[in-house]
Design a protein around this motif. Structure first.
Motif, PDB file in Angstrom:
ATOM      1  N   TYR A 153       0.770  -1.251   0.000  1.00 11.99           N
ATOM      2  CA  TYR A 153       0.000   0.000   0.000  1.00 11.99           C
ATOM      3  C   TYR A 153       0.794   1.291   0.000  1.00 11.99           C
ATOM      4  CZ  TYR A 153      -3.820  -3.140   1.161  1.00 11.99           C
ATOM      5  OH  TYR A 153      -4.726  -4.156   1.141  1.00 11.99           O
ATOM      6  N   ALA A 154       2.084   1.264   0.193  1.00 13.13           N
ATOM      7  CA  ALA A 154       2.821   2.518   0.375  1.00 13.13           C
ATOM      8  C   ALA A 154       3.273   3.162  -0.922  1.00 13.13           C
ATOM      9  CB  ALA A 154       4.033   2.283   1.267  1.00 13.13           C
ATOM     10  N   ARG A 155       3.241   2.444  -1.999  1.00 13.60           N
ATOM     11  CA  ARG A 155       3.752   2.993  -3.260  1.00 13.60           C
ATOM     12  C   ARG A 155       2.640   3.698  -4.038  1.00 13.60           C
ATOM     13  NH1 ARG A 155       6.523  -2.232  -3.316  1.00 13.60           N
ATOM     14  NH2 ARG A 155       8.695  -1.802  -2.878  1.00 13.60           N
ATOM     15  N   GLY A 156       2.982   4.864  -4.552  1.00 17.72           N
ATOM     16  CA  GLY A 156       2.086   5.568  -5.439  1.00 17.72           C
ATOM     17  C   GLY A 156       0.778   6.038  -4.833  1.00 17.72           C
ATOM     18  N   VAL A 157       0.791   6.288  -3.537  1.00 13.14           N
ATOM     19  CA  VAL A 157      -0.430   6.772  -2.895  1.00 13.14           C
ATOM     20  C   VAL A 157      -0.198   8.187  -2.375  1.00 13.14           C
ATOM     21  CG1 VAL A 157      -1.217   4.466  -2.254  1.00 13.14           C
ATOM     22  CG2 VAL A 157       0.123   5.788  -0.625  1.00 13.14           C
ATOM     23  N   THR A 158      -1.289   8.874  -2.142  1.00 13.49           N
ATOM     24  CA  THR A 158      -1.193  10.230  -1.614  1.00 13.49           C
ATOM     25  C   THR A 158      -0.791  10.171  -0.144  1.00 13.49           C
ATOM     26  OG1 THR A 158      -3.486  10.280  -0.857  1.00 13.49           O
ATOM     27  CG2 THR A 158      -3.059  10.969  -3.149  1.00 13.49           C
ATOM     28  N   GLU A 159      -0.356  11.303   0.356  1.00 17.30           N
ATOM     29  CA  GLU A 159       0.000  11.394   1.770  1.00 17.30           C
ATOM     30  C   GLU A 159      -1.211  11.085   2.647  1.00 17.30           C
ATOM     31  OE1 GLU A 159       2.474  11.424   4.792  1.00 17.30           O
ATOM     32  OE2 GLU A 159       3.148  11.738   2.741  1.00 17.30           O
ATOM     33  N   LYS A 160      -2.378  11.521   2.219  1.00  9.86           N
ATOM     34  CA  LYS A 160      -3.611  11.256   2.971  1.00  9.86           C
ATOM     35  C   LYS A 160      -3.885   9.755   3.043  1.00  9.86           C
ATOM     36  CE  LYS A 160      -8.565  12.072   2.957  1.00  9.86           C
ATOM     37  NZ  LYS A 160      -9.699  12.514   2.170  1.00  9.86           N
ATOM     38  N   ASP A 161      -3.756   9.069   1.909  1.00  7.58           N
ATOM     39  CA  ASP A 161      -3.963   7.615   1.900  1.00  7.58           C
ATOM     40  C   ASP A 161      -2.897   6.899   2.717  1.00  7.58           C
ATOM     41  OD1 ASP A 161      -6.252   7.813   0.388  1.00  7.58           O
ATOM     42  OD2 ASP A 161      -5.268   7.303  -1.515  1.00  7.58           O
ATOM     43  N   VAL A 165      -3.376   4.264   5.889  1.00  7.08           N
ATOM     44  CA  VAL A 165      -2.693   2.968   6.037  1.00  7.08           C
ATOM     45  C   VAL A 165      -1.960   2.904   7.367  1.00  7.08           C
ATOM     46  CG1 VAL A 165      -0.898   1.473   5.080  1.00  7.08           C
ATOM     47  CG2 VAL A 165      -2.490   2.625   3.543  1.00  7.08           C
ATOM     48  N   ILE A 166      -1.247   3.953   7.709  1.00  8.61           N
ATOM     49  CA  ILE A 166      -0.520   3.994   8.984  1.00  8.61           C
ATOM     50  C   ILE A 166      -1.490   3.831  10.149  1.00  8.61           C
ATOM     51  CG2 ILE A 166       0.793   5.495  10.541  1.00  8.61           C
ATOM     52  CD1 ILE A 166       2.198   6.611   8.020  1.00  8.61           C
ATOM     53  N   ASP A 167      -2.588   4.540  10.118  1.00 11.47           N
ATOM     54  CA  ASP A 167      -3.579   4.441  11.192  1.00 11.47           C
ATOM     55  C   ASP A 167      -4.160   3.030  11.280  1.00 11.47           C
ATOM     56  OD1 ASP A 167      -3.180   7.102  11.818  1.00 11.47           O
ATOM     57  OD2 ASP A 167      -4.985   7.803  10.777  1.00 11.47           O
ATOM     58  N   ALA A 168      -4.399   2.411  10.130  1.00  4.72           N
ATOM     59  CA  ALA A 168      -4.970   1.063  10.124  1.00  4.72           C
ATOM     60  C   ALA A 168      -4.005   0.028  10.704  1.00  4.72           C
ATOM     61  CB  ALA A 168      -5.377   0.669   8.704  1.00  4.72           C
ATOM     62  N   ILE A 169      -2.728   0.108  10.330  1.00  5.81           N
ATOM     63  CA  ILE A 169      -1.801  -0.890  10.897  1.00  5.81           C
ATOM     64  C   ILE A 169      -1.549  -0.614  12.373  1.00  5.81           C
ATOM     65  CG2 ILE A 169      -0.717  -1.491   8.705  1.00  5.81           C
ATOM     66  CD1 ILE A 169       1.765   0.066   9.807  1.00  5.81           C
ATOM     67  N   ALA A 170      -1.561   0.646  12.761  1.00  7.37           N
ATOM     68  CA  ALA A 170      -1.408   0.973  14.180  1.00  7.37           C
ATOM     69  C   ALA A 170      -2.576   0.431  14.979  1.00  7.37           C
ATOM     70  CB  ALA A 170      -1.276   2.490  14.356  1.00  7.37           C
TER      71      ALA A 170
END
Length: 179
Positions: A153-161, A165-170
């Motif tokens: 999920y980290a490639r080619g996504v906006t900072e918002k997205d 992702v960070i919030d979801a894994i946390a």
């Protein structure tokens, strides 16, 4: 280490990274590395036994830097949400290096190295956790989960997205720690 040696090592490393961006580790030869670095094969062998040794050294250095950048490696236990967020963010910050040194068949080496380095640091401060199954499961989950999420999920996504992702894994790390 003298100036000449530092220059030689920098040249070999830069040449290796350039080659590694373009091809798998197994397709890099000492001859072409030395040509690109403008050093002799004898000079290469003064510093490294093989291309694999050079790659492993660069990988280990990157892993140490990644772990050093975590504010509190022990937060895995005390604040798993923060730890997961920091680990994932660190993978993002070092994305280019991660992709260069741990691609094309080397992906497993990153998570294994990160897990080993983190385990060593946490156990240095908390040796009683060495045989703690819960600690070991949480550590593996955090490292492998963060890396798998980074890869997907980290490639080619906006900072918002990326923040989503960070919030979801946390959130997942925090839930896992409560079990």
């Amino acid at each position: 280490m003298d100036l000449r040696t530092r220059k030689t090592l920098r040249s070999l490393r830069a040449a290796f990274l350039g080659l590694r961006r373009d091809r798998p580790l197994a397709r890099i030869t000492v001859r072409e590395l030395c040509e690109r670095a403008e050093v002799s094969k004898a000079t290469f062998y003064l510093h490294y036994h093989s291309i694999i040794d050079l790659s492993a050294e660069l990988q280990e250095e990157l892993v140490r830097r990644v772990i050093d950048e975590l504010k509190v490696p022990g937060a895995l236990l005390s604040d798993p949400r923060r730890f997961a967020s920091e680990l994932f963010s660190t993978f993002i910050v070092h994305g280019d290096e991660v992709d260069t040194l741990f691609s094309r068949g080397e992906e497993h080496a990153l998570v294994e190295s990160v897990e080993r380095e983190l385990r060593g640091r946490v156990l240095a401060e908390n040796p009683q956790l060495a045989d703690d199954l819960r600690f070991n499961v949480l550590l593996t989950y955090q490292v492998y989960g963060s890396h798998a999420t980074y890869m997907r999920y980290a490639r080619g996504v906006t900072e918002k997205d990326r923040q989503i992702v960070i919030d979801a894994i946390a959130e997942a790390a925090e839930a896992m720690a409560r079990l």
